[in-house]
Structure formats: structure tokens, C-alpha cells
Design an enzyme around this catalytic site. Structure first.
Site, PDB file in Angstrom:
ATOM      1  N   HIS A  12      11.994  -9.921   0.303  1.00  0.00           N
ATOM      2  CA  HIS A  12      10.808 -10.362   1.066  1.00  0.00           C
ATOM      3  C   HIS A  12      11.209 -11.410   2.100  1.00  0.00           C
ATOM      4  O   HIS A  12      10.731 -11.386   3.238  1.00  0.00           O
ATOM      5  CB  HIS A  12       9.766 -10.992   0.130  1.00  0.00           C
ATOM      6  N   LYS A  58      -2.787  -4.537 -10.990  1.00  0.00           N
ATOM      7  CA  LYS A  58      -1.500  -5.032 -11.486  1.00  0.00           C
ATOM      8  C   LYS A  58      -1.702  -6.253 -12.360  1.00  0.00           C
ATOM      9  O   LYS A  58      -2.512  -7.119 -12.028  1.00  0.00           O
ATOM     10  CB  LYS A  58      -0.589  -5.405 -10.303  1.00  0.00           C
ATOM     11  N   ARG A 105      12.690  -0.245   1.636  1.00  0.00           N
ATOM     12  CA  ARG A 105      13.996  -0.435   0.990  1.00  0.00           C
ATOM     13  C   ARG A 105      14.766   0.870   0.915  1.00  0.00           C
ATOM     14  O   ARG A 105      15.919   0.963   1.286  1.00  0.00           O
ATOM     15  CB  ARG A 105      13.803  -0.987  -0.425  1.00  0.00           C
ATOM     16  N   SER A 150      10.505  -7.042  -7.312  1.00  0.00           N
ATOM     17  CA  SER A 150       9.951  -8.097  -8.169  1.00  0.00           C
ATOM     18  C   SER A 150       9.932  -7.630  -9.624  1.00  0.00           C
ATOM     19  O   SER A 150      10.226  -8.415 -10.534  1.00  0.00           O
ATOM     20  CB  SER A 150       8.540  -8.462  -7.728  1.00  0.00           C
TER      21      SER A 150
HETATM   22  O1  PNS Z   1       3.754  -5.607  -2.876  1.00  0.00           O
HETATM   23  P1  PNS Z   1       2.889  -4.409  -3.128  1.00  0.00           P
HETATM   24  O2  PNS Z   1       2.254  -4.491  -4.497  1.00  0.00           O
HETATM   25  O3  PNS Z   1       3.598  -3.117  -2.875  1.00  0.00           O
HETATM   26  O4  PNS Z   1       1.694  -4.496  -2.040  1.00  0.00           O
HETATM   27  C1  PNS Z   1       0.673  -3.541  -1.989  1.00  0.00           C
HETATM   28  C2  PNS Z   1      -0.498  -4.035  -1.112  1.00  0.00           C
HETATM   29  C3  PNS Z   1      -0.975  -5.376  -1.609  1.00  0.00           C
HETATM   30  C4  PNS Z   1      -0.034  -4.163   0.318  1.00  0.00           C
HETATM   31  C5  PNS Z   1      -1.652  -2.983  -1.203  1.00  0.00           C
HETATM   32  O5  PNS Z   1      -1.952  -2.716  -2.543  1.00  0.00           O
HETATM   33  C6  PNS Z   1      -2.916  -3.455  -0.481  1.00  0.00           C
HETATM   34  O6  PNS Z   1      -2.980  -3.408   0.723  1.00  0.00           O
HETATM   35  N1  PNS Z   1      -3.899  -3.946  -1.263  1.00  0.00           N
HETATM   36  C7  PNS Z   1      -5.170  -4.425  -0.743  1.00  0.00           C
HETATM   37  C8  PNS Z   1      -6.295  -3.425  -1.088  1.00  0.00           C
HETATM   38  C9  PNS Z   1      -6.295  -2.254  -0.138  1.00  0.00           C
HETATM   39  O7  PNS Z   1      -6.502  -2.383   1.048  1.00  0.00           O
HETATM   40  N2  PNS Z   1      -6.025  -1.058  -0.701  1.00  0.00           N
HETATM   41  C10 PNS Z   1      -5.957   0.178   0.049  1.00  0.00           C
HETATM   42  C11 PNS Z   1      -4.575   0.401   0.610  1.00  0.00           C
HETATM   43  S1  PNS Z   1      -4.479   1.955   1.418  1.00  0.00           S
END
Ligand code: PNS
Length: 164
Positions: free
Chosen positions: A18, A42, A91, A129
Site C-alpha cells: 500500500h 469483513k 499485484r 494484509s
Molecule cells: O482493500 P480491499 O478490501 O480490497 O478494498 C475494497 C474496497 C473497500 C475498495 C471496496 O470493497 C469498496 O469500494 N467498498 C465500499 C462499498 C462499495 O462501494 N461497494 C461496491 C463496490 S463495486
């Protein structure tokens, strides 16, 4: 107009992968907002405030990086912050399907911003993570994967968990 980019994620906890994306993305925009999502699906190890503290400590040296948290949809948060872009790190090929689905869904919901992807530095392309949390649980050395303050916090958490 100020060009603001959002770097969303769980950051539970923040890793060198990150940090690499932050260091490179911040050079492309006036402001980079590291935005921690309240992820209902999560089970997080660190609270949002703990994650804000850790990321702020590590990015304090960068003048144009701020840290925030958001609830709800990313597209709504992007609109609220008046951002022109969302950045995500890629990644490996295995990340692609999930990222592609998210980026296209977000574009369908709001096409007024772009999602860009930066290739994570090859040194960090295998770090996640979840892997870091598993390693520390079983006593593995994580010093190559997370900055020292994060390692310290992880060890504190583990100690508290074991005491309970
Ligand atoms: O680090 P991560 O867990 O891969 O991040 C995922 C994240 C937080 C970017 C994604 O889950 C997100 O955007 N969550 C907010 C809710 C949302 O908008 N969901 C629809 C995504 S298409």
C-alpha cells in the site's frame, strides 16, 4: 481546480505494498486521500481509528496525502470529495477479475470519475494484509512486509488476543 484522487481500501493493516502505491500515486495528483472503507463483510482486526492513526503516522511526511474513512458506496464518497479519480494497486493477474468488476460497476453507477491501476512494485507483489495477519499469528517474521509501527501494533493486538 484541485485534482483529488481517492485510494480506497480496507488497509487492515497497511502494508509496504500500500505504501508503494501511495508514494507513487501522490505524485500524479494535487491531493491523495487514503480512504478506509467500513467493510460490513469483513471481520477487521484493527478499528477504523487505529487504522487512521497508523496510516497518518506513516504518511505524515507526505504533504499532499490525507487519511479519511467512509461508510456506504465508494461512488458516493468520490462525489462528496469532488475527486476526479480512484486508484487501486494491481499485484498479480489474480487481482484483475475483482478489480475489473469493481471498476466497471462503479463506472455504471457514476461515470464522472476514472479508476486507474498502478502495478505494485515487484518486491511487494505477493504481499497482502491477510497473509501478514496469518504470518504474525503463527510467529512468522513480517518485517519485510509491513513498516515497523504496524508490526508493533500487530504484536500488541496478538498479545491482547492471547491474554483473553
Ligand atoms: O482493500 P480491499 O478490501 O480490497 O478494498 C475494497 C474496497 C473497500 C475498495 C471496496 O470493497 C469498496 O469500494 N467498498 C465500499 C462499498 C462499495 O462501494 N461497494 C461496491 C463496490 S463495486
Amino acid at each position: 481546480m484541485k485534482r483529488i484522487c481517492i485510494y480506497p481500501g480496507s488497509f487492515d493493516p497497511i502494508t509496504y505494498g500500500h505504501m508503494d502505491i501511495i508514494a507513487r500515486a501522490r505524485g500524479l495528483f494535487d491531493e491523495l486521500v487514503v480512504a478506509i472503507a467500513h467493510n460490513i463483510r469483513k471481520n477487521s482486526l484493527f478499528t477504523i481509528s487505529e487504522r487512521i492513526e497508523m496510516i497518518s503516522e506513516l504518511t505524515g511526511k507526505f504533504g499532499n496525502v490525507t487519511v479519511d474513512a467512509f461508510d456506504g458506496l465508494l461512488v458516493d464518497y468520490v462525489r462528496k470529495r469532488n475527486a476526479c479519480c480512484v486508484v487501486r494497486g494491481l499485484r498479480a493477474f489474480s487481482d484483475f477479475e475483482y478489480e475489473f468488476q469493481m471498476a466497471l460497476t462503479n463506472r455504471k453507477l457514476n461515470d464522472s470519475f476514472e479508476t486507474i491501476f498502478l502495478m505494485t512494485h515487484e518486491n511487494y507483489s505477493f504481499i497482502s494484509s491477510s497473509l501478514v495477519k496469518e504470518l504474525i499469528e503463527f510467529g512468522g517474521d513480517i518485517s519485510a512486509f509491513v513498516p515497523e509501527p504496524v508490526e508493533h501494533r500487530l504484536k500488541e493486538k496478538l498479545y491482547v488476543h492471547r491474554e483473553q
